[in-house]
Design a protein around this motif. Structure first.
Motif, PDB file in Angstrom:
ATOM      1  N   GLU A 208       0.827  -1.206   0.000  1.00  0.00           N
ATOM      2  CA  GLU A 208       0.000   0.000   0.000  1.00  0.00           C
ATOM      3  C   GLU A 208       0.857   1.249   0.000  1.00  0.00           C
ATOM      4  O   GLU A 208       0.485   2.289  -0.500  1.00  0.00           O
ATOM      5  N   HIS A 209       2.051   1.173   0.621  1.00  0.00           N
ATOM      6  CA  HIS A 209       2.921   2.347   0.737  1.00  0.00           C
ATOM      7  C   HIS A 209       4.254   2.086   0.055  1.00  0.00           C
ATOM      8  O   HIS A 209       4.771   0.972   0.088  1.00  0.00           O
ATOM      9  N   GLY A 210       4.820   3.142  -0.491  1.00  0.00           N
ATOM     10  CA  GLY A 210       6.124   3.024  -1.128  1.00  0.00           C
ATOM     11  C   GLY A 210       6.005   2.462  -2.536  1.00  0.00           C
ATOM     12  O   GLY A 210       4.909   2.115  -2.997  1.00  0.00           O
ATOM     13  N   GLU A 211       7.151   2.387  -3.199  1.00  0.00           N
ATOM     14  CA  GLU A 211       7.129   1.963  -4.599  1.00  0.00           C
ATOM     15  C   GLU A 211       7.905   0.672  -4.817  1.00  0.00           C
ATOM     16  O   GLU A 211       8.879   0.406  -4.121  1.00  0.00           O
ATOM     17  N   SER A 212       7.458  -0.073  -5.813  1.00  0.00           N
ATOM     18  CA  SER A 212       8.179  -1.287  -6.211  1.00  0.00           C
ATOM     19  C   SER A 212       9.534  -0.904  -6.797  1.00  0.00           C
ATOM     20  O   SER A 212       9.676   0.138  -7.416  1.00  0.00           O
ATOM     21  N   LYS A 213      10.525  -1.775  -6.586  1.00  0.00           N
ATOM     22  CA  LYS A 213      11.865  -1.487  -7.132  1.00  0.00           C
ATOM     23  C   LYS A 213      12.164  -2.331  -8.364  1.00  0.00           C
ATOM     24  O   LYS A 213      13.297  -2.402  -8.834  1.00  0.00           O
ATOM     25  N   ILE A 214      11.140  -2.989  -8.867  1.00  0.00           N
ATOM     26  CA  ILE A 214      11.361  -3.841 -10.033  1.00  0.00           C
ATOM     27  C   ILE A 214      11.557  -2.977 -11.274  1.00  0.00           C
ATOM     28  O   ILE A 214      10.761  -2.087 -11.558  1.00  0.00           O
ATOM     29  N   SER A 215      12.659  -3.238 -11.985  1.00  0.00           N
ATOM     30  CA  SER A 215      13.013  -2.427 -13.144  1.00  0.00           C
ATOM     31  C   SER A 215      13.194  -3.321 -14.365  1.00  0.00           C
ATOM     32  O   SER A 215      13.133  -4.551 -14.268  1.00  0.00           O
ATOM     33  N   ALA A 216      13.463  -2.704 -15.501  1.00  0.00           N
ATOM     34  CA  ALA A 216      13.702  -3.478 -16.731  1.00  0.00           C
ATOM     35  C   ALA A 216      14.928  -4.375 -16.553  1.00  0.00           C
ATOM     36  O   ALA A 216      14.954  -5.514 -17.016  1.00  0.00           O
ATOM     37  N   LYS A 217      15.938  -3.861 -15.830  1.00  0.00           N
ATOM     38  CA  LYS A 217      17.158  -4.640 -15.603  1.00  0.00           C
ATOM     39  C   LYS A 217      16.835  -5.920 -14.796  1.00  0.00           C
ATOM     40  O   LYS A 217      17.322  -7.002 -15.083  1.00  0.00           O
ATOM     41  N   VAL A 218      15.973  -5.731 -13.798  1.00  0.00           N
ATOM     42  CA  VAL A 218      15.550  -6.869 -12.960  1.00  0.00           C
ATOM     43  C   VAL A 218      14.844  -7.916 -13.812  1.00  0.00           C
ATOM     44  O   VAL A 218      15.075  -9.119 -13.699  1.00  0.00           O
ATOM     45  N   MET A 219      13.962  -7.443 -14.706  1.00  0.00           N
ATOM     46  CA  MET A 219      13.202  -8.357 -15.581  1.00  0.00           C
ATOM     47  C   MET A 219      14.158  -9.138 -16.479  1.00  0.00           C
ATOM     48  O   MET A 219      13.990 -10.348 -16.672  1.00  0.00           O
ATOM     49  N   LEU A 220      15.140  -8.433 -17.006  1.00  0.00           N
ATOM     50  CA  LEU A 220      16.092  -9.085 -17.910  1.00  0.00           C
ATOM     51  C   LEU A 220      16.889 -10.146 -17.152  1.00  0.00           C
ATOM     52  O   LEU A 220      17.060 -11.277 -17.612  1.00  0.00           O
ATOM     53  N   GLU A 221      17.331  -9.785 -15.945  1.00  0.00           N
ATOM     54  CA  GLU A 221      18.088 -10.734 -15.116  1.00  0.00           C
ATOM     55  C   GLU A 221      17.224 -11.977 -14.837  1.00  0.00           C
ATOM     56  O   GLU A 221      17.704 -13.099 -14.840  1.00  0.00           O
ATOM     57  N   SER A 222      15.927 -11.748 -14.645  1.00  0.00           N
ATOM     58  CA  SER A 222      15.022 -12.852 -14.339  1.00  0.00           C
ATOM     59  C   SER A 222      14.822 -13.775 -15.538  1.00  0.00           C
ATOM     60  O   SER A 222      14.543 -14.955 -15.380  1.00  0.00           O
ATOM     61  N   LEU A 223      14.959 -13.215 -16.741  1.00  0.00           N
ATOM     62  CA  LEU A 223      14.824 -14.038 -17.945  1.00  0.00           C
ATOM     63  C   LEU A 223      16.078 -14.873 -18.181  1.00  0.00           C
ATOM     64  O   LEU A 223      16.003 -16.039 -18.564  1.00  0.00           O
ATOM     65  N   VAL A 224      17.224 -14.266 -17.916  1.00  0.00           N
ATOM     66  CA  VAL A 224      18.498 -14.915 -18.231  1.00  0.00           C
ATOM     67  C   VAL A 224      18.880 -15.954 -17.162  1.00  0.00           C
ATOM     68  O   VAL A 224      19.407 -17.019 -17.484  1.00  0.00           O
ATOM     69  N   THR A 225      18.584 -15.654 -15.896  1.00  0.00           N
ATOM     70  CA  THR A 225      19.030 -16.525 -14.802  1.00  0.00           C
ATOM     71  C   THR A 225      18.597 -17.986 -14.953  1.00  0.00           C
ATOM     72  O   THR A 225      19.425 -18.889 -14.812  1.00  0.00           O
TER      73      THR A 225
END
Ligand SMILES: Nc1nc2c(ncn2[C@@H]2O[C@H](COP(=O)(O)OP(=O)(O)OP(=O)(O)O)[C@@H](O)[C@H]2O)c(=O)[nH]1
Ligand SMILES: [Mg+2]
Length: 245
Positions: A208-225
């Protein structure tokens, strides 16, 4: 002092830490270690206020390159060095992971090396996510299972428990993922080295408070890992299991 520790990585979670602390204290007396990567919003200051009135609260302040995986790695090294905590729990600071589930994770560790809080074990137990976000998470999990061969319904969940004596095997060897992909890499290491792993159902609630820290870099890392993990080998023994037992 408890022999159980909840590790909570934080980056810009000032608005959440007091409420999280209250909720954890309502649920259990486990020690808490906040690992803050020099949050510009003053999260560390808010944690120090909590620590002043609760000796079970600790703060590790990191500088340099930030990242969820790096924060967990630093905390795990401290746990190993200190040697007084027998069980370690991993939890987000944004109240998406509800402290009431800590007990269930703890119970699963009575007869397993690792407990994995799962959103997808009985259908879907996620509150306040858009269909798009749910689809992304669900598809990511199908992809990880298909590529790595891991049998778990929620490989990306960050709500976990692990016996402290198993941390060394998680940390040993070469690691690559400093960000969120650390969670998948850690699970893969645990599964591959034959640790017994039990999935425990949790209800996940969107922050509810604050922002997500998920970024394009995170998404890419998640695809490659997962692809990289597939190339690094398969499971050694068959002690792990998916699903509540
Ligand atoms: N120490 C540290 N903590 C981080 C970092 N990035 C994220 N976190 C923490 O990791 C936890 C999960 O981050 P979130 O941004 O909530 O990621 P998420 O839960 O996957 O995404 P949302 O559902 O959008 O909130 C939170 O407690 C964050 O504060 C980082 O670089 N360093
Ligand atoms: Mg979150």
């Amino acid at each position: 002092m408890s022999d159980r520790l909840v590790v909570i990585p934080t980056y810009n979670e000032r608005e959440n830490v007091a409420e999280l602390h209250r909720a954890v204290r309502d649920a259990c007396d486990f020690d808490m270690l906040f690992v803050d990567d020099s949050s510009p919003d003053g999260t560390a200051g808010a944690v120090k206020v909590l620590a002043a009135s609760d000796p079970g609260v600790g703060l590790m302040e990191r500088s340099g390159e930030r990242g969820l995986g790096r924060a967990y790695e630093a905390a795990f090294r401290k746990v190993i060095e200190k040697g007084s905590w027998r069980r370690v729990f991993m939890m987000d600071a944004d109240l998406s992971h509800q402290p009431v589930h800590l007990r269930g994770l703890d119970e699963a560790l009575d007869d397993h090396d690792m407990a994995l809080g799962s959103r997808y074990i009985r259908g879907v137990s996620v509150l306040n996510w858009s269909i798009l976000r749910l689809n992304l998470s669900y598809t990511a999990n199908s992809y990880i299972r298909a590529v790595t061969g891991m049998p778990f319904s929620d490989c990306t969940s960050g709500f976990r428990g692990i016996r402290a004596e198993r941390l060394e095997s998680i940390l040993s060897g070469r690691k690559h993922a400093g960000g969120y992909a650390f969670l998948v890499e850690m699970l893969h290491r645990a599964w591959r080295s034959g640790l017994s792993i039990r999935e425990v159902p949790i209800v996940f609630v969107e922050r509810e408070h604050g922002e997500s820290k998920i970024s394009a870099k995170v998404m890419l890392e998640s695809l490659v890992t997962p692809l990289r993990l597939r190339l690094t080998g398969t499971r050694h023994s068959a002690r792990g299991s998916a699903g509540a037992q």
